[in-house]
Design an enzyme around this catalytic site. Structure first.
Site, PDB file in Angstrom:
ATOM      1  N   TYR A  41       0.986  -1.281  -0.131  1.00 14.41           N
ATOM      2  CA  TYR A  41      -0.168   0.180  -0.169  1.00 14.41           C
ATOM      3  C   TYR A  41       1.057   1.838   0.338  1.00 14.41           C
ATOM      4  O   TYR A  41       1.634   1.483   1.174  1.00 14.41           O
ATOM      5  CB  TYR A  41      -1.049  -0.602   1.365  1.00 14.41           C
ATOM      6  N   TYR A  69      -5.827   4.729  -7.490  1.00 16.19           N
ATOM      7  CA  TYR A  69      -6.225   4.762  -6.142  1.00 16.19           C
ATOM      8  C   TYR A  69      -7.601   3.878  -5.555  1.00 16.19           C
ATOM      9  O   TYR A  69      -8.699   4.916  -5.757  1.00 16.19           O
ATOM     10  CB  TYR A  69      -5.574   6.002  -4.988  1.00 16.19           C
TER      11      TYR A  69
END
Lengths: 139, 391
Positions: free
Chosen positions: B299, B349
């Site tokens: 991430y 994202y």
């Protein structure tokens, strides 16, 4: 902060955090202290995470601390602030940490570990937020 | 940490689906979720009537009843949501695998639908919590708003500055990671960064978001779109359309004093200690070795947390990620090809679920930047994660 700049946003108040901001509005820096085991805690919470007591006292803090980390915030910009915002994490001498701002210091003079003292800046709604300046730099 | 044999390789990813990733989807999150979910079911060779479990994030705006009547699910036996924002994103695999291993559900759909560019941007200055979600960063906001600390980048900047201070890390060290991510993205037609590689100088010349740690090019791309993943038992997955990708391990580790997206009150912010705990659960708890990992999906909302996770997960020592990256280890030719779709910085994202879809493609052998023969993928969203394996 110039006269044209609107006051910083009012804190988001909850039943559990009001004691911190109510004290700040009076120019006092406080933390919760467990009435049973004596542990200080911040952010405020209804139960002592060490002994599970629901009894608490309000502890007056010295207002002195050390800069743990910081950032100069450039974007996004909000009309209540001058940029860059000097954002700070301050380790208070009593052993708790707070999010705050630095004042009375040039950005290139900010050093992790510098000694700081509290003062108070007005917020919208008539309150105040604890902010920090280099120790001894106040009038 | 005790082993979790009931979860180890009990479930498998049978299908993945997504919409286009864009700066303005021009349609609702509900519709985006419908599109990605039906694409994922088609990929698996399953019908909506096969689905009996639904999993998403607490922050996702799509509501289960609306989704069920739009897609035409017939009977949902299990539904669950994961907290912690993007840090919780890989928790959807833990929920789905747990439901399947326990028998609570047989076919689970996990989704995330987001209009992070045309709708509510995480990078915008917000001074009030979301009207529709209590899980939008409110724990941090109530202490940060009066100080102009208004975005995830500014919340996390404290950790990043402390990390730089502790280990002598420079902005250029973050930049070298971003150059690699953008190199991967440049070859990925689905990526925001397709055909747009950057140089280290481009990174250094981009404007400051939070000094001294986050330039503009250190930030993920706020994106509109949706990703969906179909999870079922490993046995059932074997009979479906795609080669199954086994969920070898799935775990979470949210620690005392962590907040949604922040952990300002943990003792040492130079270490992502939630990821240390996560790695202990994934590797030690499930019996995998770091050296078995062929590709990592980590991430990267902001590039500094990619370096910090590489260290916390144990792929290099504390403070050593800068050398690990400078030595080229994140490239296809390196020891740990990482975020091969470009990551959240280079591809877009979708709040972390596009890490799972890329891991799945890698283990199927269909990624655009394919790691030859990849057998084991590590997916980490810092406090939730999974180890996926080729069956």
């Amino acid at each position: 902060v110039s006269a044209q700049t609107p006051a910083r946003p009012a804190p988001i108040l909850t039943e559990d955090n009001a004691l911190f901001w109510d004290a700040a509005a009076q120019g006092r820096l406080v933390a919760q202290k467990c009435a049973r085991c004596g542990a200080l805690r911040h952010p405020p919470r209804p139960m002592c995470p060490h002994c599970r007591s629901l009894e608490l006292e309000v502890c007056e803090l010295s207002g002195r601390g050390t800069l743990y980390s910081y950032a100069l915030l450039h974007h996004p910009q909000h009309p209540a602030f001058e940029y860059p915002v000097l954002a700070a994490l301050v380790d208070l001498d009593e052993g708790i940490r707070v999010v705050s701002n630095l004042t009375d210091v040039a950005p290139d003079q900010i050093r992790i570990g510098m000694r700081l003292e509290v003062h108070f800046a007005p917020t919208a709604g008539g309150g105040a937020a604890p902010v920090f300046r280099p120790l001894g730099s106040g009038s | 940490v005790s082993p979790r044999p009931a979860l180890r390789e009990a479930a498998a990813i049978a299908g993945i689906g997504q919409t286009e990733f864009s700066r303005n989807a021009g349609r609702s999150e509900l519709r985006l979720a419908c599109e990605s979910i039906t694409a994922a079911l088609a990929d698996a060779g399953l019908e909506p009537a096969d689905v009996d479990g639904l999993v998403s994030y607490t922050i996702d705006p799509v509501e289960e009843t609306e989704l069920t009547r739009a897609v035409g699910f017939e009977e949902i036996a299990f539904s669950a949501r994961v907290p912690y924002g993007g840090g919780g994103s890989i928790g959807v695999l833990l929920h789905a695998a747990s439901a399947i291993a326990s028998g609570a559900a047989e076919v689970v759909v996990a989704w995330r639908a987001i209009r992070a560019r045309s709708g509510s941007r995480f990078g915008a200055a917000r001074t009030a919590p979301s009207a529709t979600s209590a899980h939008s960063g409110t724990t941090a906001m109530q202490w940060c708003t009066p100080y102009g600390v208004l975005t995830p980048a500014s919340w996390m900047a404290f950790n990043c500055t402390r990390y730089m201070h502790q280990y002598g890390v420079k902005s250029e060290d973050f930049g070298r990671a971003v150059v690699q991510l953008r190199e991967y993205a440049a070859h990925n037609p689905n990526a925001w960064g397709y055909r747009k590689p950057i140089t280290l100088q481009d990174h250094q010349d981009s404007r400051w978001i939070a000094e001294p740690c986050i330039h503009l090019l250190d930030c993920c791309q706020e994106t509109d779109g949706s990703v969906a993943v179909v999870i079922t038992s490993r046995e059932r997955a074997r009979d479906l359309r795609q080669p199954p990708v086994s969920i070898g391990a799935a775990a979470g580790a949210a620690l005392f004093e962590q907040e949604i997206a922040t952990d300002h009150y943990r003792p040492d912010l130079s270490v992502m200690d939630g990821s240390v705990a996560l790695a202990r659960r994934l590797f030690d708890g499930f019996g995998y070795r770091r050296e078995d990992v062929d590709v990592a999906l980590i991430y990267d909302a902001f590039s500094p947390i990619l370096l910090m996770q590489l260290e916390a997960l144990g792929f290099c020592g504390l403070g050593e990620a800068k050398e690990f990256i400078a030595d080229g280890n994140l490239a296809l030719t390196g020891s740990l090809p990482c975020n091969t779709h470009g990551g959240l910085i280079g591809e877009g994202y979708i709040h972390g679920l596009n890490l799972v879809s890329e891991a799945t493609r890698q283990l199927r052998g269909t990624a655009v930047n394919q790691v030859p023969g990849a057998q084991v993928a590590l997916v980490s969203a810092s406090r939730t994660g999974a180890i996926l394996t080729r069956v």
